[in-house]
Motif scaffolding. Structure first.
Motif, PDB file in Angstrom:
ATOM      1  N   VAL A   1       6.017 -10.667 -28.675  1.00  0.00           N
ATOM      2  CA  VAL A   1       6.413 -12.016 -28.264  1.00  0.00           C
ATOM      3  C   VAL A   1       6.625 -12.043 -26.752  1.00  0.00           C
ATOM      4  N   LEU A   2       6.071 -13.079 -26.103  1.00  0.00           N
ATOM      5  CA  LEU A   2       6.296 -13.308 -24.680  1.00  0.00           C
ATOM      6  C   LEU A   2       6.664 -14.771 -24.529  1.00  0.00           C
ATOM      7  N   THR A   3       7.920 -15.040 -24.215  1.00  0.00           N
ATOM      8  CA  THR A   3       8.411 -16.403 -24.258  1.00  0.00           C
ATOM      9  C   THR A   3       9.466 -16.646 -23.195  1.00  0.00           C
ATOM     10  N   MET A   4       9.844 -17.913 -23.014  1.00  0.00           N
ATOM     11  CA  MET A   4      10.927 -18.278 -22.099  1.00  0.00           C
ATOM     12  C   MET A   4      12.258 -18.367 -22.837  1.00  0.00           C
TER      13      MET A   4
ATOM     14  N   ARG B   1       8.798  -8.130 -15.102  1.00  0.00           N
ATOM     15  CA  ARG B   1       7.861  -7.675 -14.073  1.00  0.00           C
ATOM     16  C   ARG B   1       6.549  -7.276 -14.738  1.00  0.00           C
ATOM     17  N   PRO B   2       5.434  -7.428 -14.024  1.00  0.00           N
ATOM     18  CA  PRO B   2       4.125  -7.091 -14.607  1.00  0.00           C
ATOM     19  C   PRO B   2       4.052  -5.692 -15.185  1.00  0.00           C
ATOM     20  N   ASP B   3       4.600  -4.685 -14.467  1.00  0.00           N
ATOM     21  CA  ASP B   3       4.485  -3.320 -14.976  1.00  0.00           C
ATOM     22  C   ASP B   3       5.237  -3.142 -16.292  1.00  0.00           C
ATOM     23  N   GLU B   4       6.337  -3.911 -16.485  1.00  0.00           N
ATOM     24  CA  GLU B   4       7.074  -3.834 -17.737  1.00  0.00           C
ATOM     25  C   GLU B   4       6.266  -4.472 -18.872  1.00  0.00           C
ATOM     26  N   LEU B   5       5.543  -5.533 -18.544  1.00  0.00           N
ATOM     27  CA  LEU B   5       4.685  -6.168 -19.536  1.00  0.00           C
ATOM     28  C   LEU B   5       3.561  -5.223 -19.951  1.00  0.00           C
ATOM     29  N   PHE B   6       2.935  -4.570 -18.977  1.00  0.00           N
ATOM     30  CA  PHE B   6       1.846  -3.636 -19.284  1.00  0.00           C
ATOM     31  C   PHE B   6       2.340  -2.512 -20.207  1.00  0.00           C
ATOM     32  N   THR B   7       3.491  -1.957 -19.864  1.00  0.00           N
ATOM     33  CA  THR B   7       4.055  -0.865 -20.664  1.00  0.00           C
ATOM     34  C   THR B   7       4.374  -1.340 -22.078  1.00  0.00           C
TER      35      THR B   7
ATOM     36  N   ASP C   1       2.955   0.130 -25.540  1.00  0.00           N
ATOM     37  CA  ASP C   1       3.896   0.614 -26.546  1.00  0.00           C
ATOM     38  C   ASP C   1       3.688  -0.104 -27.880  1.00  0.00           C
ATOM     39  N   ALA C   2       3.477  -1.418 -27.807  1.00  0.00           N
ATOM     40  CA  ALA C   2       3.293  -2.204 -29.032  1.00  0.00           C
ATOM     41  C   ALA C   2       2.089  -1.720 -29.816  1.00  0.00           C
ATOM     42  N   ALA C   3       1.034  -1.327 -29.118  1.00  0.00           N
ATOM     43  CA  ALA C   3      -0.182  -0.857 -29.786  1.00  0.00           C
ATOM     44  C   ALA C   3       0.095   0.363 -30.660  1.00  0.00           C
ATOM     45  N   TYR C   4       1.126   1.137 -30.308  1.00  0.00           N
ATOM     46  CA  TYR C   4       1.480   2.331 -31.077  1.00  0.00           C
ATOM     47  C   TYR C   4       2.728   2.115 -31.924  1.00  0.00           C
ATOM     48  N   GLY C   5       3.125   0.841 -32.052  1.00  0.00           N
ATOM     49  CA  GLY C   5       4.241   0.521 -32.926  1.00  0.00           C
ATOM     50  C   GLY C   5       5.609   0.753 -32.342  1.00  0.00           C
ATOM     51  N   ARG C   6       5.677   0.968 -31.025  1.00  0.00           N
ATOM     52  CA  ARG C   6       6.978   1.185 -30.388  1.00  0.00           C
ATOM     53  C   ARG C   6       7.577  -0.155 -29.961  1.00  0.00           C
ATOM     54  N   THR C   7       8.850  -0.328 -30.205  1.00  0.00           N
ATOM     55  CA  THR C   7       9.527  -1.597 -29.929  1.00  0.00           C
ATOM     56  C   THR C   7       9.978  -1.686 -28.474  1.00  0.00           C
ATOM     57  N   THR C   8       9.732  -2.852 -27.872  1.00  0.00           N
ATOM     58  CA  THR C   8      10.210  -3.120 -26.519  1.00  0.00           C
ATOM     59  C   THR C   8      10.936  -4.458 -26.512  1.00  0.00           C
ATOM     60  N   LEU C   9      12.133  -4.477 -25.930  1.00  0.00           N
ATOM     61  CA  LEU C   9      12.920  -5.699 -25.819  1.00  0.00           C
ATOM     62  C   LEU C   9      13.337  -5.899 -24.374  1.00  0.00           C
ATOM     63  N   SER C  10      13.226  -7.135 -23.897  1.00  0.00           N
ATOM     64  CA  SER C  10      13.789  -7.443 -22.581  1.00  0.00           C
ATOM     65  C   SER C  10      15.287  -7.166 -22.616  1.00  0.00           C
ATOM     66  N   ALA C  11      15.845  -6.778 -21.473  1.00  0.00           N
ATOM     67  CA  ALA C  11      17.270  -6.436 -21.428  1.00  0.00           C
ATOM     68  C   ALA C  11      18.166  -7.558 -21.963  1.00  0.00           C
ATOM     69  N   PRO C  12      17.943  -8.832 -21.564  1.00  0.00           N
ATOM     70  CA  PRO C  12      18.796  -9.898 -22.105  1.00  0.00           C
ATOM     71  C   PRO C  12      18.672 -10.031 -23.619  1.00  0.00           C
ATOM     72  N   VAL C  13      17.484  -9.785 -24.137  1.00  0.00           N
ATOM     73  CA  VAL C  13      17.267  -9.876 -25.581  1.00  0.00           C
ATOM     74  C   VAL C  13      18.015  -8.749 -26.298  1.00  0.00           C
ATOM     75  N   ALA C  14      17.934  -7.540 -25.764  1.00  0.00           N
ATOM     76  CA  ALA C  14      18.658  -6.405 -26.347  1.00  0.00           C
ATOM     77  C   ALA C  14      20.168  -6.672 -26.323  1.00  0.00           C
ATOM     78  N   ASP C  15      20.647  -7.259 -25.227  1.00  0.00           N
ATOM     79  CA  ASP C  15      22.072  -7.590 -25.125  1.00  0.00           C
ATOM     80  C   ASP C  15      22.480  -8.588 -26.207  1.00  0.00           C
TER      81      ASP C  15
END
Length: 216
Positions: free
Chosen positions: A91-94, A118-124, A128-142
């Motif tokens: 998910v990429l949202t506002m 930041r772009p580099d965080e989006l790329f990573t 990660d998503a392609a291999y099933g690894r979860t990524t959350l923006s810091a505010p979302v994790a909080d």
């Protein structure tokens, strides 16, 4: 899901209802190593059809899509294949309300990023998503940690609707008309909402709803 290897790029499908945003993302991602944009969808329905045809590894999904299927519903359909052929959905949202985050994750999203990343965080995150690894923006994790520490009141769908109308400043008669129910039913629901939120007034209900991010 297609299988990406170190020598093959992550096949990415974009889904956003704004053509300018999709063009910007495509241009941005063209500079990323190991990522190939294989298609663009402007609606949830288009994303489902294109995912079946193009077999992406990852779908980069906006939540708010004009008309028809929203991003959460599209995510649920995309990830529902029990045979392991489903793409990952990032998910990429506002939007970072508790309701949006919870609905997206429950629908099967692998990660949840805000468009301020930041772009580099989006790329990573895409890799990660392609291999099933979860990524959350810091505010979302909080927000998720806050939910775990202080669970939100469990409001029914109708109570959430009424709470939303309440936040708009509508009176009982206006709410009843908007939702096609009786004023007596509105009053009954309001009583339950007040009890669950621990308040006694309309203003108190709206204040707690805003504090706990219960409003869409």
């Amino acid at each position: 899901m297609s299988t990406s290897t170190p020598s093959s790029p992550v096949r990415l499908l974009l889904c956003d209802d704004h053509a300018v945003v999709r063009a910007g993302l495509r241009a941005l991602l063209s500079s990323a190593d190991g990522i190939e944009v294989v298609g663009e969808a402007g609606t949830g329905e288009e994303a489902l059809a294109m995912a079946t045809r193009l077999r992406p590894d990852v779908v980069l999904m906006d939540l708010q899509l004009d008309g028809g299927m929203d991003g959460v519903t599209a995510t649920r359909h995309l990830t529902s294949d029990g045979g392991g052929e489903s793409p990952r959905v990032l998910v990429l949202t506002m939007f970072d309300t508790d309701a949006d985050i919870t609905r997206a994750i429950e629908a099967g999203a692998t990660g949840y990023l805000l468009k301020a990343e930041r772009p580099d965080e989006l790329f990573t995150a895409i890799r990660d998503a392609a291999y099933g690894r979860t990524t959350l923006s810091a505010p979302v994790a909080d927000r998720l940690l806050t939910q775990l520490r202080s669970p939100r009141p469990a409001l029914s769908a109708r109570e959430q609707e009424i709470l939303g109308q309440l936040a708009r400043g509508l009176g009982n008669r206006e709410i009843a008309r908007a939702l096609f129910i009786s004023e007596a039913t509105v009053k009954t629901h309001l009583g339950r909402i007040y009890g669950k939120l621990g308040v006694e007034t309309r203003a108190g209900a709206v204040a707690v709803a805003q504090e706990k991010r219960l409003l869409r």
